[in-house]
Design a protein around this motif. Sequence first.
Motif, PDB file in Angstrom:
ATOM      1  N   ALA A  18       0.621  -1.359   0.073  1.00 44.99           N
ATOM      2  CA  ALA A  18       0.060  -0.143  -0.011  1.00 44.99           C
ATOM      3  C   ALA A  18       0.880   1.253  -0.096  1.00 44.99           C
ATOM      4  O   ALA A  18       0.373   2.429  -0.194  1.00 44.99           O
ATOM      5  CB  ALA A  18      -1.007   0.104   1.315  1.00 44.99           C
ATOM      6  N   VAL A  19       2.150   1.131   0.162  1.00 46.94           N
ATOM      7  CA  VAL A  19       2.977   2.211   0.575  1.00 46.94           C
ATOM      8  C   VAL A  19       3.665   2.719  -0.925  1.00 46.94           C
ATOM      9  O   VAL A  19       4.133   1.841  -1.693  1.00 46.94           O
ATOM     10  CB  VAL A  19       3.832   2.193   1.628  1.00 46.94           C
ATOM     11  N   GLY A  20       4.217   3.775  -1.129  1.00 43.94           N
ATOM     12  CA  GLY A  20       5.215   4.053  -2.134  1.00 43.94           C
ATOM     13  C   GLY A  20       4.758   3.985  -3.521  1.00 43.94           C
ATOM     14  O   GLY A  20       3.567   4.160  -3.724  1.00 43.94           O
ATOM     15  N   VAL A  21       5.832   3.737  -4.070  1.00 49.22           N
ATOM     16  CA  VAL A  21       5.662   3.523  -5.742  1.00 49.22           C
ATOM     17  C   VAL A  21       4.660   2.377  -6.096  1.00 49.22           C
ATOM     18  O   VAL A  21       3.797   2.569  -6.802  1.00 49.22           O
ATOM     19  CB  VAL A  21       6.830   3.155  -6.296  1.00 49.22           C
ATOM     20  N   VAL A  22       4.586   1.341  -4.913  1.00 51.93           N
ATOM     21  CA  VAL A  22       3.593   0.107  -5.618  1.00 51.93           C
ATOM     22  C   VAL A  22       2.449   0.530  -5.175  1.00 51.93           C
ATOM     23  O   VAL A  22       1.150   0.380  -5.841  1.00 51.93           O
ATOM     24  CB  VAL A  22       4.210  -0.965  -4.775  1.00 51.93           C
ATOM     25  N   GLY A  23       2.254   1.506  -3.926  1.00 58.00           N
ATOM     26  CA  GLY A  23       0.789   1.831  -3.504  1.00 58.00           C
ATOM     27  C   GLY A  23       0.195   2.856  -4.575  1.00 58.00           C
ATOM     28  O   GLY A  23      -0.793   2.725  -4.757  1.00 58.00           O
ATOM     29  N   ARG A  24       0.978   3.760  -4.979  1.00 58.74           N
ATOM     30  CA  ARG A  24       0.742   4.586  -6.070  1.00 58.74           C
ATOM     31  C   ARG A  24       0.264   3.919  -7.357  1.00 58.74           C
ATOM     32  O   ARG A  24      -0.811   4.363  -8.088  1.00 58.74           O
ATOM     33  CB  ARG A  24       1.845   5.613  -6.517  1.00 58.74           C
ATOM     34  N   ALA A  25       1.001   2.770  -7.769  1.00 60.96           N
ATOM     35  CA  ALA A  25       0.582   1.866  -9.140  1.00 60.96           C
ATOM     36  C   ALA A  25      -0.904   1.355  -8.721  1.00 60.96           C
ATOM     37  O   ALA A  25      -1.545   1.161  -9.694  1.00 60.96           O
ATOM     38  CB  ALA A  25       1.556   0.900  -9.140  1.00 60.96           C
ATOM     39  N   GLN A  26      -1.317   0.873  -7.495  1.00 62.76           N
ATOM     40  CA  GLN A  26      -2.398   0.444  -7.256  1.00 62.76           C
ATOM     41  C   GLN A  26      -3.271   1.443  -7.297  1.00 62.76           C
ATOM     42  O   GLN A  26      -4.642   1.252  -7.719  1.00 62.76           O
ATOM     43  CB  GLN A  26      -2.655  -0.370  -5.765  1.00 62.76           C
ATOM     44  N   LEU A  30      -2.661   0.585 -12.041  1.00 67.20           N
ATOM     45  CA  LEU A  30      -1.807  -0.248 -12.861  1.00 67.20           C
ATOM     46  C   LEU A  30      -1.479  -1.548 -12.558  1.00 67.20           C
ATOM     47  O   LEU A  30      -0.926  -2.414 -13.007  1.00 67.20           O
ATOM     48  CB  LEU A  30      -0.568   0.336 -12.972  1.00 67.20           C
ATOM     49  N   LEU A  31      -1.669  -1.925 -11.121  1.00 70.43           N
ATOM     50  CA  LEU A  31      -1.525  -3.089 -10.487  1.00 70.43           C
ATOM     51  C   LEU A  31      -2.693  -3.391  -9.488  1.00 70.43           C
ATOM     52  O   LEU A  31      -2.982  -2.345  -8.715  1.00 70.43           O
ATOM     53  CB  LEU A  31      -0.203  -2.733  -9.648  1.00 70.43           C
ATOM     54  N   GLN A  32      -2.850  -4.476  -9.297  1.00 71.98           N
ATOM     55  CA  GLN A  32      -3.923  -5.128  -8.200  1.00 71.98           C
ATOM     56  C   GLN A  32      -3.423  -6.151  -7.572  1.00 71.98           C
ATOM     57  O   GLN A  32      -2.907  -7.287  -8.185  1.00 71.98           O
ATOM     58  CB  GLN A  32      -5.220  -5.605  -9.138  1.00 71.98           C
ATOM     59  N   VAL A  33      -3.460  -6.084  -6.212  1.00 73.44           N
ATOM     60  CA  VAL A  33      -3.060  -6.928  -5.325  1.00 73.44           C
ATOM     61  C   VAL A  33      -4.039  -7.583  -4.449  1.00 73.44           C
ATOM     62  O   VAL A  33      -4.518  -6.893  -3.772  1.00 73.44           O
ATOM     63  CB  VAL A  33      -2.042  -6.468  -4.399  1.00 73.44           C
ATOM     64  N   ASP A 150       7.014  -5.476  -4.956  1.00 75.66           N
ATOM     65  CA  ASP A 150       7.786  -4.374  -5.079  1.00 75.66           C
ATOM     66  C   ASP A 150       8.645  -4.032  -6.331  1.00 75.66           C
ATOM     67  O   ASP A 150       8.262  -3.058  -7.049  1.00 75.66           O
ATOM     68  CB  ASP A 150       8.416  -3.665  -3.947  1.00 75.66           C
ATOM     69  N   ALA A 151       9.312  -5.181  -6.468  1.00 77.53           N
ATOM     70  CA  ALA A 151      10.309  -5.086  -7.611  1.00 77.53           C
ATOM     71  C   ALA A 151       9.292  -5.146  -9.077  1.00 77.53           C
ATOM     72  O   ALA A 151       9.774  -4.743 -10.083  1.00 77.53           O
ATOM     73  CB  ALA A 151      11.094  -6.345  -7.586  1.00 77.53           C
ATOM     74  N   VAL A 152       8.418  -6.026  -8.997  1.00 75.50           N
ATOM     75  CA  VAL A 152       7.527  -6.206 -10.021  1.00 75.50           C
ATOM     76  C   VAL A 152       6.605  -4.805 -10.403  1.00 75.50           C
ATOM     77  O   VAL A 152       6.358  -4.396 -11.621  1.00 75.50           O
ATOM     78  CB  VAL A 152       6.801  -7.482 -10.174  1.00 75.50           C
ATOM     79  N   GLY A 153       6.006  -4.389  -9.455  1.00 70.66           N
ATOM     80  CA  GLY A 153       5.139  -3.405  -9.422  1.00 70.66           C
ATOM     81  C   GLY A 153       5.721  -1.936  -9.931  1.00 70.66           C
ATOM     82  O   GLY A 153       4.800  -1.306 -10.687  1.00 70.66           O
ATOM     83  N   ARG A 154       6.758  -1.847  -9.418  1.00 74.20           N
ATOM     84  CA  ARG A 154       7.355  -0.309  -9.956  1.00 74.20           C
ATOM     85  C   ARG A 154       7.767  -0.472 -11.392  1.00 74.20           C
ATOM     86  O   ARG A 154       8.223   0.406 -11.824  1.00 74.20           O
ATOM     87  CB  ARG A 154       8.820  -0.154  -9.116  1.00 74.20           C
ATOM     88  N   LEU A 155       7.830  -1.803 -12.104  1.00 74.71           N
ATOM     89  CA  LEU A 155       8.206  -1.827 -13.361  1.00 74.71           C
ATOM     90  C   LEU A 155       6.849  -1.611 -14.073  1.00 74.71           C
ATOM     91  O   LEU A 155       6.954  -1.755 -15.499  1.00 74.71           O
ATOM     92  CB  LEU A 155       8.904  -3.213 -13.916  1.00 74.71           C
ATOM     93  N   GLN A 156       5.713  -1.457 -13.635  1.00 75.22           N
ATOM     94  CA  GLN A 156       4.601  -1.458 -14.554  1.00 75.22           C
ATOM     95  C   GLN A 156       4.533  -0.029 -15.170  1.00 75.22           C
ATOM     96  O   GLN A 156       4.869   0.969 -14.643  1.00 75.22           O
ATOM     97  CB  GLN A 156       3.211  -1.507 -13.533  1.00 75.22           C
ATOM     98  N   ASP A 157       4.335  -0.083 -16.618  1.00 68.69           N
ATOM     99  CA  ASP A 157       4.009   1.204 -17.132  1.00 68.69           C
ATOM    100  C   ASP A 157       3.310   2.403 -16.304  1.00 68.69           C
ATOM    101  O   ASP A 157       2.202   2.074 -16.364  1.00 68.69           O
ATOM    102  CB  ASP A 157       3.458   1.035 -18.677  1.00 68.69           C
ATOM    103  N   GLY A 158       4.197   3.466 -16.265  1.00 66.40           N
ATOM    104  CA  GLY A 158       3.385   4.383 -15.576  1.00 66.40           C
ATOM    105  C   GLY A 158       3.734   4.501 -14.109  1.00 66.40           C
ATOM    106  O   GLY A 158       2.851   5.419 -13.275  1.00 66.40           O
ATOM    107  N   ALA A 159       4.322   3.496 -13.554  1.00 69.40           N
ATOM    108  CA  ALA A 159       4.524   3.214 -12.074  1.00 69.40           C
ATOM    109  C   ALA A 159       5.449   4.495 -11.579  1.00 69.40           C
ATOM    110  O   ALA A 159       5.155   5.127 -10.452  1.00 69.40           O
ATOM    111  CB  ALA A 159       4.637   2.150 -11.524  1.00 69.40           C
ATOM    112  N   LEU A 160       6.528   4.460 -12.306  1.00 68.38           N
ATOM    113  CA  LEU A 160       7.609   5.443 -12.202  1.00 68.38           C
ATOM    114  C   LEU A 160       7.217   6.760 -12.554  1.00 68.38           C
ATOM    115  O   LEU A 160       6.819   6.711 -13.627  1.00 68.38           O
ATOM    116  CB  LEU A 160       8.922   4.947 -12.411  1.00 68.38           C
TER     117      LEU A 160
END
Length: 257
Positions: A18-26, A30-33, A150-160
């Motif tokens: 839920a935090v940081g880049v991965v939280g933002r990707a959700q 871009l990402l669903q956990v 985290d490692a996979v989530g931050r590589l989703q297009d638009g996550a960074l």
Amino acid sequence: MRIDVVTLFPDFVRQCAAVGVVGRAQQRELLQVETWNPRDYATDRHRTVDAGSYGGGPGMVMMIEPLRTTLAAMRDAVPEPVHLIYLSPQGARLTQGRVKTLAKQPRIALLCGRYEGVDERLLAHEVDEELSIGDYVLSGGELAAAVIIDAVGRLQDGALNDAQSAEQDSFSDGLLDCPHYAKPVHDALGSVPEVLLSGDHAAIARWRLKQSLGRTWLRRPELLSQRVLDAGSRALLDEFRREHASKGLVRQNDAAE
Ligand code: ADE
């Protein structure tokens, strides 16, 4: 991308994601956990998911049945087929290369073991891949799952925010990342290398590559021996090594020999 996590500690995994880049990707969808707790699929009053290990010895083993029904519910939640990864110290070591491939999948699932692990028959039948995040033993797969998310989530297009920053990561081209500096230019701890202030983009790129090569040579020489350097990179590394030696420095591994 969708990541399903089968875990006895769903809150922990959800909070990590839920935090940081991965939280933002959700948040950006871009990402669903999603998490699945085998205890919710246990059939007895105590919600038992483990039992003693045949052959004796200490420790409990996660039983087939609660996991089988959990995995069936997880698979059936959406029509998309799922690549199921079991996290354990016996798995193949996770690398940035593997992370990049996993990041391109539409859906993966992570099975987190606890206790002594999971009944081998379930693993043989259900699991597509076994991964380890390093040669040490954790008390469960949840931290490893958080690492992969985290490692996979931050590589989703638009996550960074800066699309370039994934390309500059350590390991993305098999080398460690170069040093980075922010303001102030001068500080009691030292000054920013002049080339970075020059505005000469080619010189900056050259300096960064040289530092990446040099750091990799200093800290992870085995990564360099796994790749062939072109003539330009070889020249930059030689330059780094000469400068390093002229400062009277020895590489730690060489000093130990
Ligand atoms: N579970 C326990 N230890 C682990 C490790 N090193 N990697 C992945 N999962 C684990």
